[in-house]
Scaffold this motif. Structure first.
Motif, PDB file in Angstrom:
ATOM      1  N   ALA A  22      23.261  37.060  49.536  1.00 12.16           N
ATOM      2  CA  ALA A  22      23.634  38.270  48.806  1.00 12.16           C
ATOM      3  C   ALA A  22      24.029  37.893  47.388  1.00 12.16           C
ATOM      4  CB  ALA A  22      24.809  38.956  49.504  1.00 12.16           C
ATOM      5  N   LEU A  23      23.946  38.880  46.493  1.00 12.23           N
ATOM      6  CA  LEU A  23      24.295  38.609  45.090  1.00 12.23           C
ATOM      7  C   LEU A  23      24.988  39.826  44.496  1.00 12.23           C
ATOM      8  CD1 LEU A  23      22.193  36.793  42.492  1.00 12.23           C
ATOM      9  CD2 LEU A  23      22.982  39.074  41.923  1.00 12.23           C
ATOM     10  N   ARG A  24      26.034  39.579  43.734  1.00  8.82           N
ATOM     11  CA  ARG A  24      26.725  40.706  43.085  1.00  8.82           C
ATOM     12  C   ARG A  24      27.186  40.282  41.696  1.00  8.82           C
ATOM     13  NH1 ARG A  24      32.031  44.070  45.163  1.00  8.82           N
ATOM     14  NH2 ARG A  24      31.863  45.649  43.556  1.00  8.82           N
ATOM     15  N   THR A  25      27.053  41.192  40.758  1.00 11.97           N
ATOM     16  CA  THR A  25      27.548  40.943  39.407  1.00 11.97           C
ATOM     17  C   THR A  25      28.936  41.574  39.279  1.00 11.97           C
ATOM     18  OG1 THR A  25      25.294  41.007  38.599  1.00 11.97           O
ATOM     19  CG2 THR A  25      27.006  41.199  36.949  1.00 11.97           C
ATOM     20  N   VAL A  26      29.872  40.793  38.757  1.00 15.27           N
ATOM     21  CA  VAL A  26      31.276  41.218  38.719  1.00 15.27           C
ATOM     22  C   VAL A  26      31.718  41.413  37.271  1.00 15.27           C
ATOM     23  CG1 VAL A  26      33.587  40.332  39.094  1.00 15.27           C
ATOM     24  CG2 VAL A  26      31.895  40.131  40.896  1.00 15.27           C
ATOM     25  N   HIS A  27      32.138  42.644  36.925  1.00 12.08           N
ATOM     26  CA  HIS A  27      32.557  42.949  35.548  1.00 12.08           C
ATOM     27  C   HIS A  27      34.067  43.100  35.403  1.00 12.08           C
ATOM     28  CE1 HIS A  27      28.446  44.544  36.125  1.00 12.08           C
ATOM     29  NE2 HIS A  27      28.243  44.058  34.919  1.00 12.08           N
ATOM     30  N   THR A  28      34.758  43.372  36.515  1.00 16.02           N
ATOM     31  CA  THR A  28      36.199  43.638  36.451  1.00 16.02           C
ATOM     32  C   THR A  28      36.919  42.896  37.576  1.00 16.02           C
ATOM     33  OG1 THR A  28      36.088  45.518  37.970  1.00 16.02           O
ATOM     34  CG2 THR A  28      35.769  46.008  35.619  1.00 16.02           C
ATOM     35  N   LEU A  64      27.409  34.362  49.189  1.00  9.30           N
ATOM     36  CA  LEU A  64      27.395  35.490  48.256  1.00  9.30           C
ATOM     37  C   LEU A  64      27.491  34.898  46.854  1.00  9.30           C
ATOM     38  CD1 LEU A  64      27.686  38.444  47.261  1.00  9.30           C
ATOM     39  CD2 LEU A  64      30.148  38.221  47.674  1.00  9.30           C
ATOM     40  N   VAL A  65      26.432  35.051  46.062  1.00  5.68           N
ATOM     41  CA  VAL A  65      26.468  34.585  44.676  1.00  5.68           C
ATOM     42  C   VAL A  65      27.164  35.658  43.836  1.00  5.68           C
ATOM     43  CG1 VAL A  65      25.076  34.069  42.636  1.00  5.68           C
ATOM     44  CG2 VAL A  65      24.435  33.116  44.860  1.00  5.68           C
ATOM     45  N   LEU A  66      28.194  35.230  43.101  1.00 11.62           N
ATOM     46  CA  LEU A  66      28.893  36.168  42.208  1.00 11.62           C
ATOM     47  C   LEU A  66      28.558  35.803  40.776  1.00 11.62           C
ATOM     48  CD1 LEU A  66      32.526  36.539  43.588  1.00 11.62           C
ATOM     49  CD2 LEU A  66      30.568  38.067  43.851  1.00 11.62           C
ATOM     50  N   VAL A  67      27.839  36.660  40.094  1.00  8.35           N
ATOM     51  CA  VAL A  67      27.543  36.415  38.684  1.00  8.35           C
ATOM     52  C   VAL A  67      28.728  36.960  37.892  1.00  8.35           C
ATOM     53  CG1 VAL A  67      25.943  36.823  36.792  1.00  8.35           C
ATOM     54  CG2 VAL A  67      25.083  36.626  39.135  1.00  8.35           C
TER      55      VAL A  67
END
Ligand code: FAD
Ligand code: EPU
Length: 342
Positions: A22-28, A64-67
């Protein structure tokens, strides 16, 4: 909540094909907390990534890859001599170096044009042209992957060394760095000791009056001339660390190979140039299948189309074996390796 996991655009500068669970981009920070909880609930490890310029990714990432895209440049404190900044982990490193120079905040010039994010910079204590990140760090702020709780570390607690820190040792793979506090000088003072930089500054007639802008320009020009652009020739910078060896071995090698570059570390140890060892072992410019060693810099492994972590690591193992056989020196891979074979 998740980004498309099978994005066709590799998120690593070696352009290796990989598939994460899984992959998710984290802004906050709220998105980060949610993502860490999601990983816990799905029994998945967490792999934080910035711009992927110092990783070798195997075909399968059971994580889980967190960008990390946490942005922000905040001024925490200012005196006549210094300013302390809190920088979001997702900020681009080179953009920060350029901006700080424009603001009249000095010190980072030698580290211009290093790819990647601010959050990744403490992991291996980025360094170049006679300078490292460590002396500028006042604190690193993070969250534990396991439960999202906060941990802030002082510079001393970061355990910085040559391409090393507590984040690669005791706390490896446990934290997501969210912010880095940096103290920069308001009075210009330059460091031009690194031989190639000194030569460039002298050649420009700036030996006695070099400004931080001069150093920045010289470093940018040197890097552009010496290192391949990952957008054109996919690579991860130096693939091996420069080996630190006992003084006795360095002396023996100097007797056998009078041209070998040897740098002081302390009374007992010396640093060798991995690029020199690899070049002398005959690897510079060689290709093996779809991977190879750059013809301009022997420390840079390039993906010429194999697109595979195992192909790069197989070449690295051959180089390590041949350098060990010729010089009795063990080369250590610099980028972090993640994942498993398909
Ligand atoms: P990534 O590759 O995304 O990640 C690297 C490591 O940091 C991984 O272990 C990852 O899990 C971890 N990480 C990333 N972000 C976070 C976070 N927020 N929290 C926790 N862990 C995190 N390095 C130097 O030191 N000096 C150089 O001169 C230099 N030159 C280079 C030149 C080229 C052409 C290239 C391609 C690379 C070079 N590098 C150099 C290596 C690279 O630029 C640095 O290591 C950089 O800090 C990596 O940043 P990134 O965001 O791409 O990290
Ligand atoms: N050299 C060779 N052959 C080559 C290239 C270099 O013999 O193909 C010799 C040079 O003549 C010199 C020595 O090796 O005597 C060192 O070369 P260089 O100045 O290019 O630096 P480096 O040791 O190869 C290190 C860092 C770089 C950093 C530069 C500049 C490591 C592992 N690498 O490279 O960091 O940009 O110094 O400070 O410490 C990175 O970490 O990814 C990286 C690029």
């Amino acid at each position: 909540m998740l980004d498309a996991p099978n994005s066709r655009q590799p998120r690593n500068s070696l352009r290796l094909q990989t598939q994460a669970k899984a992959l998710r981009t984290v802004h906050t920070l709220t998105e980060l907390k949610d993502a860490l909880t999601w990983a816990q609930n799905h029994a998945l490890a967490v792999l934080p990534l910035g711009e992927g310029s110092n990783v070798v990714l195997q075909p399968q990432l059971n994580a889980l890859v967190l960008v990390i895209k946490l942005l922000g440049r905040e001024k925490l404190n200012e005196t006549d001599g210094h300013v302390t900044l809190r920088i979001g982990a997702g900020e681009n490193w080179h953009a920060l170096v350029t901006w700080s120079l424009e603001q009249g905040y000095y010190g980072l010039e030698n580290l211009a044009l290093i790819p990647g994010t601010v959050g990744a910079a403490p992991i291996q204590n980025i360094g170049a042209y006679g300078c490292e990140l460590a002396p500028f760090v006042t604190a690193v702020h993070s969250r534990y992957c396991r439960d999202g709780s906060a941990l802030s570390l002082s510079r001393e607690e970061c355990g910085f060394g040559y391409r090393d820190s507590v984040f690669k040792q005791r706390l490896a793979d446990q934290l997501v760095i969210t912010h880095v506090d940096l103290q920069l000088a308001k009075q210009p003072a330059v460091n031009t000791q690194y031989p190639a930089l000194q030569s460039a500054i002298e050649a420009a007639g700036q030996a006695n009056n070099a400004t931080p802008q001069n150093v920045y320009d010289a470093v940018v020009a040197l890097r552009r001339a010496r290192l391949p652009d990952p957008a054109i020739e996919p690579n991860a910078g130096s693939f091996f660390k420069n080996p630190v060896v006992p003084q006795d071995l360095a002396v023996a090698l100097q007797q056998q190979y009078p041209g070998i570059p040897v740098f002081p570390v302390n009374q007992q140890q010396r640093k060798l140039a991995a690029a020199w060892l690899i070049e002398q072992a005959g690897w510079k410019g060689q290709r093996l299948g779809g991977v190879g060693i750059h013809s301009g810099h022997a420390l840079v492994l390039v993906n010429y189309g194999a697109n595979s972590g195992p192909a790069i690591l197989a070449l690295a193992a051959k180089i390590q074996a041949s350098v060990a056989q010729k010089f009795a020196v063990q080369l250590e891979i610099e980028p972090r390796i993640y994942g498993a074979l398909a």
